[in-house]
Design a protein around this motif. Structure first.
Motif, short mmCIF file in Angstrom:
data_model
loop_
_atom_site.label_atom_id
_atom_site.label_comp_id
_atom_site.label_asym_id
_atom_site.label_seq_id
_atom_site.Cartn_x
_atom_site.Cartn_y
_atom_site.Cartn_z
N SER A 420 0.91 -1.22 -0.05
CA SER A 420 -0.06 -0.03 -0.16
C SER A 420 0.75 1.24 -0.20
O SER A 420 2.02 1.19 0.44
CB SER A 420 -0.86 0.12 1.26
N SER A 421 0.37 2.24 -0.52
CA SER A 421 1.05 3.53 -0.23
C SER A 421 1.21 4.06 1.18
O SER A 421 0.49 3.31 2.21
CB SER A 421 0.32 4.88 -1.09
N PHE A 422 1.79 4.82 1.31
CA PHE A 422 1.92 5.36 2.98
C PHE A 422 0.81 5.80 3.49
O PHE A 422 0.37 5.58 4.59
CB PHE A 422 3.06 6.44 2.94
N TRP A 423 0.23 6.62 2.59
CA TRP A 423 -1.23 7.09 3.13
C TRP A 423 -2.25 6.09 3.38
O TRP A 423 -2.93 5.88 4.43
CB TRP A 423 -1.66 8.09 2.03
N ASP A 424 -2.24 5.09 2.55
CA ASP A 424 -3.39 3.90 2.53
C ASP A 424 -2.97 3.09 3.83
O ASP A 424 -3.87 2.59 4.24
CB ASP A 424 -3.35 3.21 1.13
N ALA A 425 -1.62 2.77 3.85
CA ALA A 425 -1.43 2.11 5.10
C ALA A 425 -1.66 2.80 6.43
O ALA A 425 -2.03 1.98 7.50
CB ALA A 425 0.28 1.80 4.98
N ASN A 426 -1.61 3.96 6.52
CA ASN A 426 -1.89 4.80 7.65
C ASN A 426 -3.42 4.59 7.81
O ASN A 426 -4.13 4.06 8.80
CB ASN A 426 -1.70 6.21 7.65
#
Length: 460
Positions: A420-426
């Motif tokens: 996932s992207s960093f944003w989606d992982a958050n």
């Protein structure tokens, strides 16, 4: 006498080669007082060796009574194989290898033939140079300026320094980032203990347990954050931590804190460094714990707790000193968030790890963070978490290169490969925490039915 000793060892080895046991019998040897493991069909008695194991006794205890070939291959260089013969006691009569394990071992062998485990690049030296520059700039900002803004920028720089220290300590704990073990150890103590106040020996014990039992709720310390956080409702059963040796009680206080964990996650991460300081001191000051290089470790922490308070003393007021500490902790809190993103939203399980599904458990319990190559410095190699868990000895400069091979292997065997992207992982992490929080509230009391509550929890 030497010839007699050599003959005795040979006869013991021959006797072990002629003795065969079953997997069922191997399983019975899974206690600290009677600990056997199997590697490539050979059975080894590691009872006396466990306490001297460089990775700590817990990984051996967690995998006791099992075939551990994949874990051994992942963690040990070829030179380690020569040390096994003197511990051999038998062979497995029903030894078998899964297709996934066979392909995994083949990939490890290919990387070894290509020299990837030895080609480290110059990353460690560059990180060290950057850390020294950041330290010099932060100290200069405090000493040479009277501006509060400059002091806060220096604090943020200090946090960035600690982040890079964490990445370098992580790498040096898995493989020699410099040519010799002595230099590698020096880097660990200077970058970890002296510059960041974190015991590298504490980190090794914690991190080795995490890798061996990735996302086991009762064996992996990286998902054991009660009473503050619970990544799964399975933790509400008050499981016993094999790492900490205590029960993670889900009492009234834990239920209250967990109920709001998706709100408190980022604020707690801003102060998470305090926990690392405390854990380091608890280990090093505990006479009951076996700690290699204890005096050296304590000396390194003494260096940190000398220069850091001294630096704070040059700030003009207690308000600025407190602000410096909070900003530096918050800046390095980004790294603590990164540690959580890789595992909090992935699959979890209860019980000890199993040696015969190493590949499957590592891929299921980890999440890659997709990013452009120019952002690799920010993630410090942790963005390739799946690859790192499968090949922990592989220098981070090769992780991007081997990622497509790991993806192909997962696809071939129908295994999960999450990215996932960093944003989606958050967002995924917050969703996991929120789901467990709402389950905790249901256990406590019925959810109050009012518009304010519904509005808060709809967007929580």
């Amino acid at each position: 006498m030497a010839a007699k000793t050599k003959t005795t060892k040979k006869s013991q080895s021959d006797a072990a080669a002629e003795r065969y046991i079953t997997t069922e019998e191997l399983r019975r040897h899974n206690k600290a007082s009677d600990l056997w493991i199997s590697i490539q069909g050979k059975v080894y008695d590691v009872t006396a060796w466990a306490e001297r194991h460089p990775g700590g006794a817990l990984p051996l205890l967690s995998l006791g009574g099992q075939d551990v070939t994949d874990a051994f291959v992942a963690y040990h260089p070829p030179s380690a194989w020569a040390l096994l013969d003197r511990l051999c006691v038998a062979r497995l009569a029903d030894y078998a290898v899964s297709d996934a394990s066979r392909d995994y071992r083949r990939l490890v062998a290919e990387f070894a033939r290509a020299g990837l485990f030895e080609k480290r690049g110059r990353g460690a030296l560059l990180v060290l140079a950057a850390m020294l520059l950041m330290l010099a700039a932060a100290v200069y900002g405090v000493l040479a300026s009277s501006s509060a803004i400059v002091h806060l920028l220096s604090a943020a720089l200090m946090g960035a320094l600690w982040m890079q220290s964490g990445f370098l300590g992580h790498d040096s704990g898995h493989y020699n980032v410099l040519p010799t073990p002595a230099l590698n150890r020096l880097v660990q103590v200077v970058a970890g203990n002296c510059m960041a106040g974190i015991s590298i020996e504490w980190w090794k014990q914690n991190h080795n347990a995490h890798h061996i039992a990735c996302n086991s709720l009762d064996f992996d310390p990286d998902v054991q954050h009660m009473p503050l956080f619970a990544v799964s409702a399975k933790l509400f059963a008050s499981l016993r931590s094999a790492f900490y040796g205590r029960t993670m009680r889900f009492d009234r206080a834990a239920r209250l804190l967990v109920s709001y964990q998706h709100w408190t996650f980022y604020p707690v991460m801003c102060l998470a460094r305090l926990n690392l300081f405390a854990q380091s001191l608890v280990l090093l000051l505990s006479p009951a714990k076996r700690v290699p290089h204890r005096a050296q470790e304590l000396l390194g922490l003494l260096v940190f707790w000398t220069w850091f308070p001294l630096l704070l003393s040059f700030l003009p007021s207690w308000t600025e000193r407190l602000a410096f500490v909070l900003v530096s902790f918050a800046a390095t809190g980004v790294q603590h968030v990164q540690f959580c993103l890789n595992h909090f939203s992935s699959s979890v399980y209860v019980g000890p790890p199993r040696g015969n599904d190493w590949f499957e458990k590592q891929t299921a319990g980890t999440l890659d963070i997709s990013c452009s190559p120019w952002m690799d410095w920010f993630h410090g190699g942790l963005q390739f978490q799946v690859e790192h868990h499968l090949f922990p000895r592989l220098p981070r400069c090769h992780l991007r290169r081997v990622a497509p091979l790991v993806q192909d292997l997962c696809k071939k065997h129908g295994l999960q490969y999450s990215s996932s992207s960093f944003w989606d992982a958050n967002l995924r992490t917050l969703a996991t925490l929120r789901a467990a929080a709402l389950q905790a509230r249901d256990l406590a009391n019925p959810v109050p039915k009012n518009l304010v509550w519904e509005a808060v929890n709809t967007h929580g």
